[in-house]
Design an enzyme around this catalytic site. Structure first.
Site, mmCIF file in Angstrom:
data_model
loop_
_atom_site.group_PDB
_atom_site.id
_atom_site.type_symbol
_atom_site.label_atom_id
_atom_site.label_comp_id
_atom_site.label_asym_id
_atom_site.label_seq_id
_atom_site.Cartn_x
_atom_site.Cartn_y
_atom_site.Cartn_z
ATOM 1 N N LYS A 96 0.874 -1.171 0.000
ATOM 2 C CA LYS A 96 0.000 0.000 0.000
ATOM 3 C C LYS A 96 0.907 1.216 0.000
ATOM 4 O O LYS A 96 1.684 1.433 0.929
ATOM 5 C CB LYS A 96 -0.915 0.005 1.231
ATOM 6 C CG LYS A 96 -1.885 1.176 1.185
ATOM 7 C CD LYS A 96 -2.580 1.422 2.502
ATOM 8 C CE LYS A 96 -2.819 2.918 2.646
ATOM 9 N NZ LYS A 96 -3.345 3.264 3.963
ATOM 10 N N GLY A 157 -7.677 9.458 9.552
ATOM 11 C CA GLY A 157 -7.915 9.676 10.974
ATOM 12 C C GLY A 157 -8.998 10.677 11.311
ATOM 13 O O GLY A 157 -9.251 10.940 12.479
ATOM 14 N N ALA A 184 -9.306 5.218 4.237
ATOM 15 C CA ALA A 184 -9.105 6.356 5.142
ATOM 16 C C ALA A 184 -10.309 7.273 5.255
ATOM 17 O O ALA A 184 -11.057 7.461 4.303
ATOM 18 C CB ALA A 184 -7.903 7.198 4.739
ATOM 19 N N GLY A 185 -10.467 7.820 6.442
ATOM 20 C CA GLY A 185 -11.448 8.865 6.691
ATOM 21 C C GLY A 185 -12.795 8.380 7.193
ATOM 22 O O GLY A 185 -13.658 9.187 7.505
ATOM 23 N N ASN A 206 -8.810 1.951 9.959
ATOM 24 C CA ASN A 206 -7.986 1.619 11.120
ATOM 25 C C ASN A 206 -8.471 2.365 12.366
ATOM 26 O O ASN A 206 -9.021 1.772 13.289
ATOM 27 C CB ASN A 206 -6.518 1.956 10.823
ATOM 28 C CG ASN A 206 -5.568 1.447 11.892
ATOM 29 O OD1 ASN A 206 -5.948 1.160 13.017
ATOM 30 N ND2 ASN A 206 -4.315 1.322 11.564
ATOM 31 N N THR A 207 -8.322 3.702 12.338
ATOM 32 C CA THR A 207 -8.598 4.488 13.543
ATOM 33 C C THR A 207 -10.007 4.264 14.079
ATOM 34 O O THR A 207 -10.199 4.143 15.297
ATOM 35 C CB THR A 207 -8.398 5.987 13.253
ATOM 36 O OG1 THR A 207 -7.159 6.155 12.579
ATOM 37 C CG2 THR A 207 -8.396 6.799 14.526
#
Lengths: 257, 340
Positions: A96, A157, A184-185, A206-207
């Site tokens: 990635k 994040g 993401a996001g 992830n976050t």
């Protein structure tokens, strides 16, 4: 099921491995959610002396595909070096590719990204580029040899969800056959369902899971939302319309008050 | 010298707390460490020394919070200077959401507003719109605390002897203790040769000195990527910590980590820009996969390990449970392997 560089994944859920309260909770999140890909950020310092061996072993023991990433790299050179280290560490040619252009928004550097992608593709890597919804950038990345795109939902994040649905729809429509992962996001499962309903092939986050009060429960919630969005997409949703349309016909009703 | 009942290997915070606890309860013991007295070779040397079980509950599980509440009293009983001024948790205005999340995950705090922050820490006036104050928490100076335990042991004629690894005189004293255990391994990460599931989590920290800022308590600055804390050591000296990286690398702080820690301190107060850098420290914390500590019994060996980032917070409770086990056979709640 969409294939990513020839690999058909059992689920459309890719999950990051950073920021969990402990590796044990990370493991449980993967088990309970059936996420099929684990992204791992590779730090240069952790490579040489096998210093991160304990953690790598835990990741390998998850029994899922490992997608190393070049998180935190700000130049093509740095990203390429990190990718090569990752290939040795994890014995995979998947990478990635993140080339960050802005330290505050963590927005990708489109120019450095294309440069690094071209170099890595030439070198035999199977590149998953972290990109924006920009069509021209997508074009350049495909030209560089990428066979998968990973457009952002919002900056890393932030948990803002799909901040530019129009742009993402255009991207999806422009390249209907390119496997695409929203990366993401995302903050909530409803946003994940929305992305899958829009026709994206998989999701990476992830976050939103790692920083939830109960990461395992949140991972399961995302897995269900991803599955729901995918089912809905395949079920050919109705077209929205402005006029109300009663679901029961009025004509022929036996009794009207 | 009479044959000791117990031999402890490892003179970090876990080994020293255990030695002090056992000696206090009348157990005869010897303690060995490869490098002798506590110093730069062990990760206890680089600890923050925050006795902050409620703050830690942001990411730690219940046993850490409960067992950690024993710490401040234990250290005080052992004549260590414990500052009971609480902890202050702040976030810069754009990271306000981090503070709300922290509040949801913790307890035993009071909200303070922009006027309340300088009541606690006058030098931080105007630096934060609001914060969380944990009044019951405490902190100590790890190096002073270790020296205090060494002194206490020496007053009982126990000195830290040097021995390379596990190469120390065997102990076959049959003197009555209820379990078979005669040797206790408190070596931290070095014990990963005996425990495959032990891993290192790298931490980097700095010691800085500022003539311009005085703090009375540890201050944590929340940030989604780079949370930091500053622990006052007196005389303008602060411990600034700490990174948490999945790596067993114990020998090199990276430029990026140091840069990020210092930038965050500078963001908390620009006066830290003028501070002197006294030390840059790095080591790896020993941790099990759930980041919770363990006591394991294998024949005449007992392993006390995995204190992760909670060495000074959990070592007292670990010492108490270990002593209870040795003296009365009571199984510790953190014992996950018992091959006695």
């Amino acid at each position: 099921m969409t294939a990513f560089y020839g690999v058909e994944l059992p689920t459309a859920f890719m999950l990051g491995t950073a920021q969990y309260p402990s590796p044990a909770i990370l493991g449980a999140a993967f088990r309970e959610s059936a996420a099929s890909v684990a992204t791992v950020s590779v730090r240069r310092e952790a490579a040489g002396a096998q210093a991160g061996e304990g953690f790598w072993r835990l990741i390998r023991d998850l029994g899922v595909h490992v997608l190393p990433n070049t998180a935190g790299c700000y130049s093509p050179g740095e990203a390429i070096t990190t990718a090569k280290m990752a290939r040795e560490l994890f014995e995979t040619d998947w990478i990635k590719l993140e080339v960050i252009g802005h330290s505050d928004s963590l927005q990708p550097d489109p120019f450095g990204l294309v440069e690094a992608a071209a170099s890595l593709c030439r070198d035999g890597f199977k590149v998953f580029p972290y990109t924006t919804e920009d069509l021209v950038l997508a074009d350049r990345l495909l030209d560089a040899g990428c066979e998968v795109l990973m457009p952002w939902g919002a900056p890393i994040g932030t948990g803002l969800g799909l901040v530019n649905p129009y742009g993402l729809r255009s991207l999806r429509a422009q390249y209907p056959d390119v496997p695409m992962v929203i990366d993401a996001g995302l903050g909530l499962p409803s946003q994940a369902a929305q992305a899958m309903e829009m026709g994206f092939d998989a999701l990476l986050l992830n976050t939103a899971v790692a920083k939830a009060g109960d990461p395992v429960a949140m991972a399961v919630a995302f897995a269900k939302a991803i599955e729901a969005g995918k089912l809905a997409r395949n079920a050919d949703p109705m077209e929205p319309r402005d006029m109300a349309a009663p679901s029961t016909p009025l004509i022929g009703k036996a009794f009207l008050q | 010298m009479t044959e000791p009942q117990i031999t402890i290997v490892g003179g970090g915070v876990a080994g020293l707390c255990l030695a002090a606890e056992l000696a206090e309860r009348g157990v005869s013991l010897r303690i060995f460490d490869r490098y002798g007295r506590p110093a730069k070779h062990g990760c206890s040397w680089w600890a923050g020394g925050m006795l902050a079980p409620f703050c830690e509950s942001e990411a730690a599980e219940e046993p850490v919070v409960r067992l950690g509440q024993e710490a401040a009293g234990w250290w005080q009983r052992h004549n260590v200077n414990v500052e009971r001024n609480g902890s202050l948790v702040l976030a810069l205005s754009r990271d306000g959401g981090e503070l709300d999340r922290y509040a949801r995950r913790t307890e035993q705090y009071e909200w303070v507003d922009a006027d309340g922050v300088p009541v606690l820490e006058p030098d931080l006036a105007g630096r934060a719109q609001r914060g969380l104050f944990f009044p019951t928490e405490a902190h100590l100076s790890p190096r002073d605390a270790l020296a205090c335990l060494v002194g206490e042991l020496e007053s009982r004629n126990i000195t830290i002897e040097t021995a390379d690894g596990l190469d120390f005189p065997d102990n076959d004293n049959e003197a009555a203790l209820p379990t078979k255990v005669r040797k206790i391994d408190c070596r931290g990460l070095s014990a990963s040769d005996a425990m495959q599931d032990l891993r290192g989590v790298k931490g980097e920290m700095l010691v800085i000195r500022s003539a311009d800022i005085t703090l009375s308590r540890p201050v944590r600055l929340l940030h989604p990527r780079i949370p930091i804390y500053l622990v006052p050591r007196g005389d303008g000296v602060f411990m600034l910590g700490a990174t948490q990286i999945e790596s067993g690398n114990r020998h090199a702080a990276s430029v990026r980590s140091v840069l990020e820690l210092l930038s965050a301190a500078y963001a908390l107060h620009p006066a830290f820009g003028e501070a002197e850098i006294l030390e840059i420290g790095v080591d790896a914390r020993p941790a099990f996969p759930d980041n919770l500590p363990r006591i394991r019994c294998r024949g005449d060996w007992l392993y006390v390990n995995g204190l992760f980032r909670h060495g000074f917070l959990l070592a007292p409770a670990m010492a108490r449970m270990t002593a209870d086990y040795l003296l009365s056979g009571q199984i510790p709640e953190v014992m996950d392997e018992n091959l006695n």
